[in-house]
Design a protein around this motif. Sequence first.
Motif, mmCIF file in Angstrom:
data_model
loop_
_atom_site.group_PDB
_atom_site.id
_atom_site.type_symbol
_atom_site.label_atom_id
_atom_site.label_comp_id
_atom_site.label_asym_id
_atom_site.label_seq_id
_atom_site.Cartn_x
_atom_site.Cartn_y
_atom_site.Cartn_z
ATOM 1 N N ALA A 253 0.820 -1.222 0.000
ATOM 2 C CA ALA A 253 0.000 0.000 0.000
ATOM 3 C C ALA A 253 0.851 1.267 0.000
ATOM 4 N N ARG A 254 1.899 1.303 0.802
ATOM 5 C CA ARG A 254 2.735 2.517 0.866
ATOM 6 C C ARG A 254 3.343 2.835 -0.502
ATOM 7 N N ARG A 255 3.795 1.799 -1.196
ATOM 8 C CA ARG A 255 4.417 2.007 -2.501
ATOM 9 C C ARG A 255 3.373 2.407 -3.545
ATOM 10 N N ARG A 256 2.250 1.692 -3.579
ATOM 11 C CA ARG A 256 1.208 1.991 -4.567
ATOM 12 C C ARG A 256 0.623 3.381 -4.385
ATOM 13 N N LEU A 257 0.501 3.800 -3.128
ATOM 14 C CA LEU A 257 -0.162 5.065 -2.829
ATOM 15 C C LEU A 257 0.830 6.145 -2.404
ATOM 16 N N SER A 258 2.061 6.005 -2.847
ATOM 17 C CA SER A 258 3.079 7.016 -2.557
ATOM 18 C C SER A 258 2.631 8.374 -3.103
ATOM 19 N N GLY A 259 2.836 9.420 -2.300
ATOM 20 C CA GLY A 259 2.413 10.761 -2.704
ATOM 21 C C GLY A 259 0.957 11.057 -2.412
ATOM 22 N N THR A 260 0.351 10.197 -1.600
ATOM 23 C CA THR A 260 -1.065 10.364 -1.251
ATOM 24 C C THR A 260 -1.233 10.362 0.259
ATOM 25 N N ARG A 261 -2.063 11.255 0.750
ATOM 26 C CA ARG A 261 -2.447 11.247 2.168
ATOM 27 C C ARG A 261 -3.885 10.777 2.243
ATOM 28 N N LEU A 262 -4.113 9.675 2.937
ATOM 29 C CA LEU A 262 -5.444 9.101 3.087
ATOM 30 C C LEU A 262 -6.031 9.543 4.420
ATOM 31 N N VAL A 263 -7.206 10.144 4.372
ATOM 32 C CA VAL A 263 -7.848 10.667 5.578
ATOM 33 C C VAL A 263 -9.266 10.111 5.651
ATOM 34 N N ALA A 264 -9.581 9.450 6.756
ATOM 35 C CA ALA A 264 -10.939 8.939 6.942
ATOM 36 C C ALA A 264 -11.862 10.084 7.350
ATOM 37 N N THR A 265 -13.062 10.074 6.803
ATOM 38 C CA THR A 265 -14.030 11.127 7.107
ATOM 39 C C THR A 265 -14.949 10.765 8.265
ATOM 40 N N ASP A 266 -14.883 9.507 8.724
ATOM 41 C CA ASP A 266 -15.822 9.063 9.754
ATOM 42 C C ASP A 266 -15.156 8.567 11.032
ATOM 43 N N VAL A 267 -13.815 8.429 11.017
ATOM 44 C CA VAL A 267 -13.072 7.989 12.205
ATOM 45 C C VAL A 267 -11.734 8.717 12.219
ATOM 46 N N ASP A 268 -10.990 8.549 13.299
ATOM 47 C CA ASP A 268 -9.669 9.171 13.417
ATOM 48 C C ASP A 268 -8.633 8.266 12.752
ATOM 49 N N PHE A 269 -8.364 8.519 11.488
ATOM 50 C CA PHE A 269 -7.393 7.722 10.738
ATOM 51 C C PHE A 269 -6.822 8.571 9.625
ATOM 52 N N ALA A 270 -5.497 8.639 9.551
ATOM 53 C CA ALA A 270 -4.820 9.344 8.465
ATOM 54 C C ALA A 270 -3.427 8.769 8.314
ATOM 55 N N VAL A 271 -3.045 8.481 7.071
ATOM 56 C CA VAL A 271 -1.699 7.973 6.785
ATOM 57 C C VAL A 271 -1.198 8.594 5.488
ATOM 58 N N GLY A 272 0.127 8.585 5.322
ATOM 59 C CA GLY A 272 0.725 9.036 4.083
ATOM 60 C C GLY A 272 0.919 10.544 4.014
ATOM 61 N N ALA B 68 -9.909 11.829 0.793
ATOM 62 C CA ALA B 68 -10.778 11.706 1.964
ATOM 63 C C ALA B 68 -11.949 10.793 1.637
ATOM 64 N N ALA B 69 -12.225 9.851 2.536
ATOM 65 C CA ALA B 69 -13.309 8.888 2.320
ATOM 66 C C ALA B 69 -13.607 8.186 3.635
ATOM 67 N N PRO B 70 -14.770 7.536 3.738
ATOM 68 C CA PRO B 70 -15.037 6.713 4.916
ATOM 69 C C PRO B 70 -13.993 5.605 5.050
ATOM 70 N N ILE B 71 -13.776 5.135 6.257
ATOM 71 C CA ILE B 71 -12.736 4.141 6.515
ATOM 72 C C ILE B 71 -12.970 2.858 5.719
ATOM 73 N N ARG B 72 -14.205 2.492 5.470
ATOM 74 C CA ARG B 72 -14.470 1.288 4.676
ATOM 75 C C ARG B 72 -13.830 1.409 3.294
ATOM 76 N N GLU B 73 -14.047 2.557 2.633
ATOM 77 C CA GLU B 73 -13.503 2.754 1.297
ATOM 78 C C GLU B 73 -11.974 2.878 1.329
ATOM 79 N N ILE B 74 -11.445 3.478 2.392
ATOM 80 C CA ILE B 74 -9.990 3.584 2.503
ATOM 81 C C ILE B 74 -9.357 2.201 2.636
ATOM 82 N N LEU B 75 -9.962 1.334 3.446
ATOM 83 C CA LEU B 75 -9.436 -0.025 3.588
ATOM 84 C C LEU B 75 -9.465 -0.751 2.243
#
Length: 199
Positions: A153-172, A178-185
């Motif tokens: 995931a880190r390699r495929r999504l390099s240059g991207t910050r993923l932020v959940a809109t419904d829970v406390d989750f952010a990486v990258g 920005a999306a719900p955690i289900r879609e981010i997973l």
Amino acid sequence: MESEAVWRHIDQQRIEVADLIDAIDARDPAQWSTPSLCAGWTVRNVAAHLTHSTIGMPRIFLEAARSGFRLNAVVNRLAVSDERSPQAIAANLREVAGSRRHPPGTTVLDPLTDVLVHAQDICIPLGIDRAMPSDAAVAAAEHVWDMGSPFHARRRLSGTRLVATDVDFAVGEGREVAAPIREILLLLTGRPVRVSGAA
């Protein structure tokens, strides 16, 4: 998340997916041939695969030897060659709820990720909106982000910050998605999902 809390989620998800399998079979058995979100597998293949994580070591070793000890080949062959009925697959999922066995070389978070994501692999192509427990989804997403193979995931999504809109989750770091955690997973595990800002 504590390991026992993870196992409780796994148990609950296995029971719910067993109920889902029964419901699909009762509604329209032809749907078992529908292509899933898991490339190359039908809905039926995915359902069968969800029972394979608790196979005992003697059979795992035998199946690995038959596939030249290539993990992906073992997983694929077991899924596509499993000819059990949907009823038998559902019954097996109920039987393994409560099991604490997981494949060698994996952690408790692997079967959690497996059941959360594969349930969506089944549901989305069939037009079924299946909720995902947010705390379990966060634990799975953190696990996928931290691991390498098979998702990278880190390699495929390099240059991207993923932020959940419904829970406390952010990486990258980088362009924000920005999306719900289900879609981010699902995005982290390489599923073809559409989220705002994703390439």
